[in-house]
Design a protein around this motif. Structure first.
Motif, short mmCIF file in Angstrom:
data_model
loop_
_atom_site.label_atom_id
_atom_site.label_comp_id
_atom_site.label_asym_id
_atom_site.label_seq_id
_atom_site.Cartn_x
_atom_site.Cartn_y
_atom_site.Cartn_z
N GLN A 170 0.95 -1.23 -0.07
CA GLN A 170 0.09 0.03 0.04
C GLN A 170 0.68 1.22 0.02
OE1 GLN A 170 -3.45 2.09 3.00
NE2 GLN A 170 -2.60 0.10 3.21
N TYR A 171 0.61 2.21 -1.15
CA TYR A 171 1.54 3.42 -1.27
C TYR A 171 0.73 4.51 -1.45
CZ TYR A 171 4.95 6.55 -2.99
OH TYR A 171 5.84 7.73 -3.40
N LYS A 172 0.66 5.33 -0.55
CA LYS A 172 -0.17 6.67 -1.03
C LYS A 172 -1.61 6.50 -1.08
CE LYS A 172 3.70 9.77 -2.15
NZ LYS A 172 3.95 10.73 -2.85
N ASN A 173 -2.29 5.60 -0.33
CA ASN A 173 -3.64 4.81 -0.31
C ASN A 173 -3.97 4.22 -1.86
OD1 ASN A 173 -4.21 5.87 2.23
ND2 ASN A 173 -4.59 7.99 1.10
N ARG A 174 -2.65 3.85 -2.39
CA ARG A 174 -2.97 3.01 -3.67
C ARG A 174 -2.49 1.82 -3.63
NH1 ARG A 174 -5.22 7.33 -4.08
NH2 ARG A 174 -6.07 8.27 -5.90
N ILE A 175 -2.36 1.01 -4.55
CA ILE A 175 -1.93 -0.54 -4.36
C ILE A 175 -1.03 -1.00 -5.42
CG2 ILE A 175 -2.82 -2.89 -4.80
CD1 ILE A 175 -3.43 -1.88 -1.87
N ILE A 176 0.02 -1.66 -5.01
CA ILE A 176 1.04 -2.18 -6.05
C ILE A 176 0.95 -3.84 -5.49
CG2 ILE A 176 3.39 -2.43 -6.64
CD1 ILE A 176 3.80 0.37 -5.26
N LEU A 204 -13.83 -1.37 -6.58
CA LEU A 204 -13.47 -0.06 -6.65
C LEU A 204 -14.90 0.78 -6.27
CD1 LEU A 204 -11.44 -0.99 -9.24
CD2 LEU A 204 -10.40 0.95 -8.36
N LYS A 205 -14.83 1.67 -5.36
CA LYS A 205 -16.12 2.53 -4.94
C LYS A 205 -15.70 3.71 -5.57
CE LYS A 205 -17.56 -0.32 -1.02
NZ LYS A 205 -17.79 -0.33 0.52
N PHE A 206 -17.05 4.21 -6.21
CA PHE A 206 -17.33 5.67 -6.71
C PHE A 206 -18.37 6.29 -6.01
CE2 PHE A 206 -15.22 2.98 -9.70
CZ PHE A 206 -14.05 3.64 -10.37
N THR A 207 -18.12 7.69 -5.83
CA THR A 207 -19.15 8.55 -5.38
C THR A 207 -19.22 9.65 -6.35
OG1 THR A 207 -18.80 7.72 -2.94
CG2 THR A 207 -20.30 9.82 -3.45
N SER A 208 -20.54 9.92 -6.77
CA SER A 208 -20.62 10.99 -7.83
C SER A 208 -19.39 10.95 -8.76
CB SER A 208 -20.66 12.29 -7.13
OG SER A 208 -21.79 12.46 -6.31
N LYS A 229 -16.38 10.00 -8.48
CA LYS A 229 -15.04 9.96 -8.02
C LYS A 229 -14.80 8.62 -7.18
CE LYS A 229 -14.78 15.01 -7.72
NZ LYS A 229 -14.50 16.33 -6.64
N LEU A 230 -13.40 8.36 -7.40
CA LEU A 230 -12.83 7.17 -6.95
C LEU A 230 -12.77 7.43 -5.32
CD1 LEU A 230 -11.88 4.03 -6.85
CD2 LEU A 230 -9.57 5.20 -7.50
N THR A 231 -13.59 6.76 -4.38
CA THR A 231 -13.32 7.13 -3.05
C THR A 231 -12.97 5.98 -2.19
OG1 THR A 231 -15.55 6.15 -2.77
CG2 THR A 231 -15.48 8.71 -3.08
N ALA A 232 -12.77 4.63 -2.77
CA ALA A 232 -12.19 3.52 -1.91
C ALA A 232 -11.78 2.56 -2.93
CB ALA A 232 -13.27 3.12 -0.71
N ILE A 233 -10.54 1.78 -2.35
CA ILE A 233 -9.98 0.63 -3.20
C ILE A 233 -10.21 -0.54 -2.09
CG2 ILE A 233 -8.18 -0.38 -4.30
CD1 ILE A 233 -7.34 2.23 -5.12
N GLY A 234 -11.17 -1.47 -2.51
CA GLY A 234 -10.87 -2.63 -1.61
C GLY A 234 -10.16 -3.89 -2.35
N PHE A 268 -10.34 -5.59 2.11
CA PHE A 268 -10.01 -4.70 2.94
C PHE A 268 -10.03 -3.34 2.18
CE2 PHE A 268 -6.94 -1.41 4.76
CZ PHE A 268 -7.05 -1.66 5.67
N TYR A 269 -10.76 -2.45 2.63
CA TYR A 269 -10.98 -1.24 1.82
C TYR A 269 -10.05 0.08 2.59
CZ TYR A 269 -15.10 -3.09 -0.11
OH TYR A 269 -15.79 -3.82 -1.19
N ILE A 270 -9.38 0.87 1.44
CA ILE A 270 -8.45 1.73 1.69
C ILE A 270 -9.19 3.03 1.15
CG2 ILE A 270 -5.98 2.85 0.98
CD1 ILE A 270 -5.48 -0.09 0.34
N ASN A 271 -9.54 4.05 1.98
CA ASN A 271 -10.09 5.30 1.59
C ASN A 271 -9.07 5.97 0.79
OD1 ASN A 271 -12.42 4.71 3.06
ND2 ASN A 271 -11.69 5.58 4.94
N VAL A 272 -9.61 6.57 -0.37
CA VAL A 272 -8.79 7.37 -1.06
C VAL A 272 -8.98 8.73 -1.10
CG1 VAL A 272 -8.39 7.65 -3.45
CG2 VAL A 272 -8.87 5.56 -3.10
#
Length: 402
Positions: free
Chosen positions: A302-308, A335-339, A341-346, A396-400
């Motif tokens: 996990q790097y800067k709320n993103r995934i490798i 991947l969760k979107f609100t309006s 916009k990407l808001t969370a990565i599971g 597991f969800y990471i807030n973006v």
């Protein structure tokens, strides 16, 4: 006679007077009704006006004596606003090396193409045990490390992988929508083999990216951009190209997913070049990095709320009829979107083996169960020193933070 006549005259006068009296009563009654009706109307108008004025109140939070108009809400209808929140989820599956072919130096009897030849060319064979997973997601991608060609003009190298063009059907039948072409085997049969491969994929309506191609689909109304590179170098010219490609996709508000073919074979930990390149891509806007080439799994970071995911390992792998390490996994991201916009990565993984049996490679990736599943998850967590969470088959969800 006179008296009788007088009586008649008096009776007529009486009738006339009575008629006149009734007529006057009718006129008076009509006038009275109209007067009462007019009075009621005026009274109602006065009442409504008074109620309206009573809604003009002084704002209690104000220090002035100026009145404010209290808003009138029609409760008979739902109130619609222009700021309605729209939520969307997109489920992505990704797998590693799919070498759907063989080398002419290999024993054909134990090769990947021969398995299908022995089953009346049932191309659904390879991904049959994972089909339900791929079919139920929104998009599945894989690293296509082979060529689909009948060319015999080989590149001079140790291994040259190919299968005939009809083997591209296995991808469609496996519910795989997109493949990465940037790897060290896509030119095994030179430019002719590369072009034949793209034609075979186009015929089967399988999308591809890498080697100069981008795949930019809309999935559930959300924009995605898939890129692929052979990530052997961290030279500035290469980095500039990656940065430019990401920037172009970000102009369309795309989620950027990059496949890098990189690292050292049979090594379970990423080398510095992998780490530098992955983080550079995320620093410049990439959201998910997926790696392959080592032929074994590597950790998730996990790097800067993103995934490798540094290496997904082999998957449907025709490069070895019985590799020692058959461990692999399906990487999934919800991947969760609100309006929009990407808001969370599971993130979750589904532990698998590249074979449905342990004594050979039958080229049929299969989800693991029981102790084998637990062992694979434990190994992956040991390799994932910078994940920041426990990797499992649950999301597991990471807030973006956009």
């Amino acid at each position: 006679m006179k008296r009788s006549r007088f009586r008649i005259i008096n009776r007529k006068k009486a009738i006339k007077n009575i008629s006149l009296l009734v007529f006057c009563c009718i006129i008076l009654t009509t006038v009275a009704v109209k007067a009462v009706s007019y009075s009621l109307k005026k009274f109602n108008e006065y009442t409504i006006s008074k109620e309206a004025k009573s809604t003009t109140l002084k704002d209690p939070s104000s220090n002035t004596d100026e009145p404010y108009n209290s808003p009138v809400v029609d409760n008979s209808k739902p109130v619609e606003t222009s700021t309605a929140v729209k939520s969307t989820e997109v489920l992505l599956s990704a797998v590693g090396d799919c070498t759907i072919g063989t080398d002419s130096k290999f024993d054909y009897a134990t090769s990947l193409p021969e398995v299908v030849s022995n089953s009346n060319k049932d191309f659904s064979y390879y991904f049959e045990n994972v089909y339900s997973i791929f079919e139920s997601d929104d998009v599945t991608i894989a690293n296509l490390e082979t060529t689909f060609t009948d060319s015999t003009d080989k590149a001079e190298k140790q291994f040259n992988f190919k299968a005939s063009s009809d083997f591209a059907k296995s991808l469609t039948l496996g519910s795989i929508e997109g493949v990465n072409l940037s790897n060290n085997h896509i030119y095994d049969y030179k430019e002719k083999g590369f072009k034949d491969t793209k034609l075979a994929l186009q015929k089967e309506k399988v999308n591809y990216f890498g080697e100069g191609s981008k795949w930019t689909p809309k999935i559930k109304g959300q924009s995605f951009g898939f890129l692929g590179y052979r990530g052997w170098s961290t030279e500035q010219s290469f980095l500039n190209g990656v940065k430019k490609d990401i920037a172009e996709l970000k102009k369309t508000n795309s989620v950027v997913i990059i496949n890098f073919h990189w690292g050292n074979e049979s090594q379970y930990y990423p080398i510095d070049a992998q780490t530098q390149l992955a983080r550079f891509a995320i620093d410049n806007g990439a959201d998910i990095i997926l790696g392959h080439h080592p032929h074994v799994i590597q950790g998730i970071e996990q790097y800067k709320n993103r995934i490798i995911a540094y290496s997904l390992g082999n998957f449907c792998f025709g490069g070895n009829s019985n590799p020692k390490d058959k461990t692999t996994f399906i990487f999934q991201s919800n991947l969760k979107f609100t309006s929009n916009k990407l808001t969370a990565i599971g993130v979750r993984v589904i532990p698998c083996s590249i074979s449905s049996v342990d004594y050979k490679n039958d080229y049929r990736p299969t989800p693991l169960k029981g102790d084998a599943k637990i062992t694979t998850l434990s190994s992956l967590n040991t390799l994932s020193q910078n994940s920041g969470f426990k990797i499992s088959d649950k999301f597991f969800y990471i807030n973006v933070n956009n």
